[in-house]
Scaffold this motif. Structure first.
Motif, PDB file in Angstrom:
ATOM      1  N   PHE A 162      -4.845  -5.080   2.811  1.00 14.59           N
ATOM      2  CA  PHE A 162      -3.882  -4.432   3.707  1.00 14.59           C
ATOM      3  C   PHE A 162      -3.705  -5.248   4.986  1.00 14.59           C
ATOM      4  O   PHE A 162      -4.676  -5.631   5.624  1.00 14.59           O
ATOM      5  CB  PHE A 162      -4.360  -3.023   4.067  1.00 14.59           C
TER       6      PHE A 162
ATOM      7  N   SER B 119      -0.813  -4.368   7.132  1.00  9.73           N
ATOM      8  CA  SER B 119       0.040  -3.613   8.058  1.00  9.73           C
ATOM      9  C   SER B 119      -0.343  -2.143   8.028  1.00  9.73           C
ATOM     10  O   SER B 119      -0.919  -1.649   7.071  1.00  9.73           O
ATOM     11  CB  SER B 119       1.513  -3.780   7.695  1.00  9.73           C
ATOM     12  N   GLY B 120      -0.014  -1.479   9.150  1.00 11.57           N
ATOM     13  CA  GLY B 120      -0.394  -0.074   9.295  1.00 11.57           C
ATOM     14  C   GLY B 120       0.674   0.855   8.773  1.00 11.57           C
ATOM     15  O   GLY B 120       0.534   2.055   8.887  1.00 11.57           O
TER      16      GLY B 120
ATOM     17  N   GLU C  21       1.485   4.363   8.259  1.00 12.27           N
ATOM     18  CA  GLU C  21       1.985   4.529   6.890  1.00 12.27           C
ATOM     19  C   GLU C  21       1.002   4.091   5.811  1.00 12.27           C
ATOM     20  O   GLU C  21       1.326   4.058   4.629  1.00 12.27           O
ATOM     21  CB  GLU C  21       3.329   3.794   6.756  1.00 12.27           C
ATOM     22  N   THR C  22      -0.205   3.706   6.237  1.00 13.92           N
ATOM     23  CA  THR C  22      -1.271   3.449   5.264  1.00 13.92           C
ATOM     24  C   THR C  22      -2.520   4.156   5.780  1.00 13.92           C
ATOM     25  O   THR C  22      -2.638   4.411   6.988  1.00 13.92           O
ATOM     26  CB  THR C  22      -1.598   1.947   5.149  1.00 13.92           C
ATOM     27  N   GLU C  23      -3.456   4.430   4.889  1.00 16.67           N
ATOM     28  CA  GLU C  23      -4.715   5.026   5.353  1.00 16.67           C
ATOM     29  C   GLU C  23      -5.478   4.022   6.214  1.00 16.67           C
ATOM     30  O   GLU C  23      -6.202   4.397   7.121  1.00 16.67           O
ATOM     31  CB  GLU C  23      -5.560   5.487   4.164  1.00 16.67           C
TER      32      GLU C  23
ATOM     33  N   THR D 208       0.381   1.037  -1.658  1.00 10.91           N
ATOM     34  CA  THR D 208       0.461   0.165  -0.485  1.00 10.91           C
ATOM     35  C   THR D 208       0.821   0.915   0.796  1.00 10.91           C
ATOM     36  O   THR D 208       0.112   0.848   1.784  1.00 10.91           O
ATOM     37  CB  THR D 208       1.490  -0.968  -0.702  1.00 10.91           C
ATOM     38  N   LYS D 209       1.922   1.653   0.790  1.00 13.60           N
ATOM     39  CA  LYS D 209       2.395   2.257   2.021  1.00 13.60           C
ATOM     40  C   LYS D 209       3.180   3.510   1.685  1.00 13.60           C
ATOM     41  O   LYS D 209       3.799   3.576   0.625  1.00 13.60           O
ATOM     42  CB  LYS D 209       3.301   1.242   2.757  1.00 13.60           C
ATOM     43  N   ILE D 210       3.222   4.492   2.590  1.00 17.10           N
ATOM     44  CA  ILE D 210       3.888   5.757   2.273  1.00 17.10           C
ATOM     45  C   ILE D 210       5.349   5.550   1.839  1.00 17.10           C
ATOM     46  O   ILE D 210       5.757   6.089   0.820  1.00 17.10           O
ATOM     47  CB  ILE D 210       3.756   6.757   3.446  1.00 17.10           C
ATOM     48  N   PRO D 211       6.152   4.763   2.559  1.00 15.45           N
ATOM     49  CA  PRO D 211       7.542   4.604   2.101  1.00 15.45           C
ATOM     50  C   PRO D 211       7.692   3.741   0.856  1.00 15.45           C
ATOM     51  O   PRO D 211       8.731   3.781   0.208  1.00 15.45           O
ATOM     52  CB  PRO D 211       8.255   3.959   3.296  1.00 15.45           C
TER      53      PRO D 211
ATOM     54  N   ALA E 182      -0.124   6.413  -1.137  1.00 15.75           N
ATOM     55  CA  ALA E 182      -0.750   5.744   0.013  1.00 15.75           C
ATOM     56  C   ALA E 182      -1.655   6.715   0.765  1.00 15.75           C
ATOM     57  O   ALA E 182      -2.456   6.297   1.591  1.00 15.75           O
ATOM     58  CB  ALA E 182       0.326   5.185   0.940  1.00 15.75           C
ATOM     59  N   MET E 183      -1.494   8.030   0.527  1.00 17.03           N
ATOM     60  CA  MET E 183      -2.377   9.007   1.174  1.00 17.03           C
ATOM     61  C   MET E 183      -3.389   9.492   0.141  1.00 17.03           C
ATOM     62  O   MET E 183      -3.388  10.654  -0.279  1.00 17.03           O
ATOM     63  CB  MET E 183      -1.552  10.158   1.756  1.00 17.03           C
ATOM     64  N   SER E 184      -4.264   8.573  -0.273  1.00 16.00           N
ATOM     65  CA  SER E 184      -5.127   8.881  -1.409  1.00 16.00           C
ATOM     66  C   SER E 184      -6.179   9.949  -1.102  1.00 16.00           C
ATOM     67  O   SER E 184      -6.484  10.777  -1.952  1.00 16.00           O
ATOM     68  CB  SER E 184      -5.774   7.603  -1.952  1.00 16.00           C
TER      69      SER E 184
END
Lengths: 435, 73
Positions: B70, B72-73, A288-290, B23-26, B6-8
């Motif tokens: 960052f 967390s993934g 959920e992050t790059e 920060t994060k997609i959600p 988050a998907m730059s």
């Protein structure tokens, strides 16, 4: 690790007093199979019907399909961790019934009513153009119709429905135990000519950490935010990879597709001939992050390099743009480490094929195989018969979706409304032409 | 216009002019795992970066990265 896959072809399925297999005909005792499903106290009612190719039959409320297989020698069982203890599979002999599936059409009262974690179902037609859009239009399908009791949790609903289809499939495969197969194929990653190109398969598996079942399981364990895992291709053939049965969608491969993984089977068949197949990297995607996406790409490509791969073939499941980015970054990372990579994927493209086919790209992705667009409308003709659990007059595929009248002509918005309607694992039944 | 996502790198490819890494997609503009105070500070950092991007002249798609670590993934 040597796996003998013994094939028993099935041309027809007939109801009978006994469940048995002989001369390419599978006879089934309906009552026996229904009672097997009813053993589970989470099951309220069960029924069973058969759909054959060419019949004007529509099957609705489908969530999954499975190929009947049984382990007749060697460690473990088919569907380890689900139908038996966790033991590494992929050795010995497995019997399979080919040309027949066990499908599950089911309903339960969901507790998640919206969003990506909610339950859903899809359709299969047994004739015409729509029959060709899924692998199931050309097979005899034994359709289990199962309703669950009220009060089951989402994860329990998955487990009960999965157990119902797996137990029936196992019972059917058991009929071959003492029989002579029509075909035996041996799959083994033996030591081979070192001059052959070394190839690894990267199986991208989209999973979501926040759902009751993450979407893809390995030995029954839903994979969450893990880094890539190296597995033997034979494990996949023995049912090591399974799915969330609550979610019936053409976006994701069925258990049947995971048991018949096109790229793995072809790489195994070419091992020692055209190439040296090194193994399968099961890559969890949908970070959920790059930052997370870059780590899975780095780690997967590093695993390929450590294996000494000259080349990689990658596929992905789920049509989301999120996991597409993980896979593209993995192609880039592999290429930068000297591993030539071919990416096999379905594409977008819009209703008329004039929109963006891919949502993200890297310049290193120089070799790709398209398995077709999943965004085209699907015209559903009038069936003679509709098979499905409960009332099937009006069907709803996903929570909050509109209702479709199942027995008149209607249009589905995309091929992912059909079971295995999106070709995720590269079986390539679609062709295209230039115009 | 500034675009927080988050998907730059996807946004850059889609030709957004000012892309701010979220920060994060959600939850591109914060982190519910943090304490309310830390979340507020994080949101402020991202918003300040976004406001700064609006005050910057750009010639085509440009990435603006807030000073965020960052974990967390």
């Amino acid at each position: 690790m040597k796996l003998e896959m013994a094939t028993f072809f099935v041309k027809d399925v007939r109801f009978s007093k006994h469940t048995s297999y002989d001369s390419e005909v599978l006879e089934i005792n309906k009552e026996e199979l229904i009672n097997l499903v009813l053993e589970d106290k989470r099951v309220l009612s069960a029924d069973l019907d058969v759909a054959r190719p060419g019949e004007k039959t529509r099957i609705v409320k489908l969530r999954d399909a499975v190929e009947p297989r049984v382990k007749v020698s060697g460690p473990g069982c088919v569907f380890p961790g689900i139908l038996g203890p966790v033991e590494t599979v992929g050795e010995g002999r497995t019997n399979r019934l080919s040309g027949v599936t066990v499908m599950i059409s089911s309903e339960y009262r969901p507790t998640i009513l919206s969003g990506s974690g909610s339950q859903s179902s899809v359709i299969v037609d047994m004739w015409g153009q729509v029959g060709h859009l899924t692998p199931f239009g050309s097979m005899v399908n034994i359709v289990l119709m199962v309703a669950l009791v009220d009060g089951v949790t989402e994860l329990d609903a998955h487990a009960a429905m999965q157990l119902a289809e797996f137990k029936v499939a196992l019972r059917l495969a058991e009929t071959t135990r003492e029989k002579v197969p029509q075909d035996i194929e041996v799959f083994e990653l033996f030591r081979t000519d070192p001059s052959l190109p070394r190839i690894v398969y990267i199986a991208g598996a989209t999973t979501a950490w926040h759902m009751p079942h993450s979407g893809v399981a390995y030995y029954g364990l839903p994979i969450r935010e893990s880094l890539p895992t190296l597995i033997h291709p034979n494990e996949v053939l023995d049912g090591a990879i399974t799915k969330d049965v609550r979610v019936g969608t053409g976006h994701r491969p069925t258990t049947w597709s995971w048991m018949n993984p096109a790229v793995i089977l072809e790489l195994l068949r070419q091992h020692g001939k055209q190439l040296n197949f090194l193994g399968v990297i099961l890559q969890r995607t949908r970070f959920e992050t790059e930052f997370g996406k870059q780590i899975t790409a780095a780690c997967t490509s590093q695993m390929a390099r450590l294996l000494g791969a000259d080349g990689a073939i990658s596929t992905r499941i789920s049509t989301s743009g999120n996991n597409f980015m993980d896979m593209m970054l993995t192609v880039q990372a592999c290429e930068r480490k000297g591993v030539k990579t071919v990416f096999v994927t379905a594409e977008w493209g819009g209703k008329n094929g004039d929109e963006l086919p891919l949502v993200f790209y890297v310049p290193e992705a120089t070799a790709m195989v398209s398995t077709g667009s999943f965004e085209r409308d699907v015209m559903m003709p009038v069936p003679d018969k509709v098979i499905g659990v409960g009332d099937c007059q009006l069907i709803q595929l996903t929570s909050g979706d509109k209702l479709y009248p199942s027995s008149v002509e209607f249009t589905l918005p995309a091929s992912y409304c059909l079971l295995d309607g999106v070709d995720c694992l590269g079986r390539l039944s679609s062709t295209c032409q230039q115009y | 216009m500034g675009f927080i996502t988050a998907m730059s790198s996807m946004a850059i490819q889609l030709k957004a002019n000012r892309v701010v890494t979220g920060t994060k997609i959600p939850h591109p503009c914060g982190d519910p795992n943090l304490s309310a105070e830390a979340d507020r500070a994080l949101r402020r950092t991202i918003m300040n970066c976004a406001l700064a991007s609006l005050q910057t002249d750009v010639k085509g798609p440009t990435m603006f990265s807030p000073d965020v670590t960052f974990t967390s993934g």
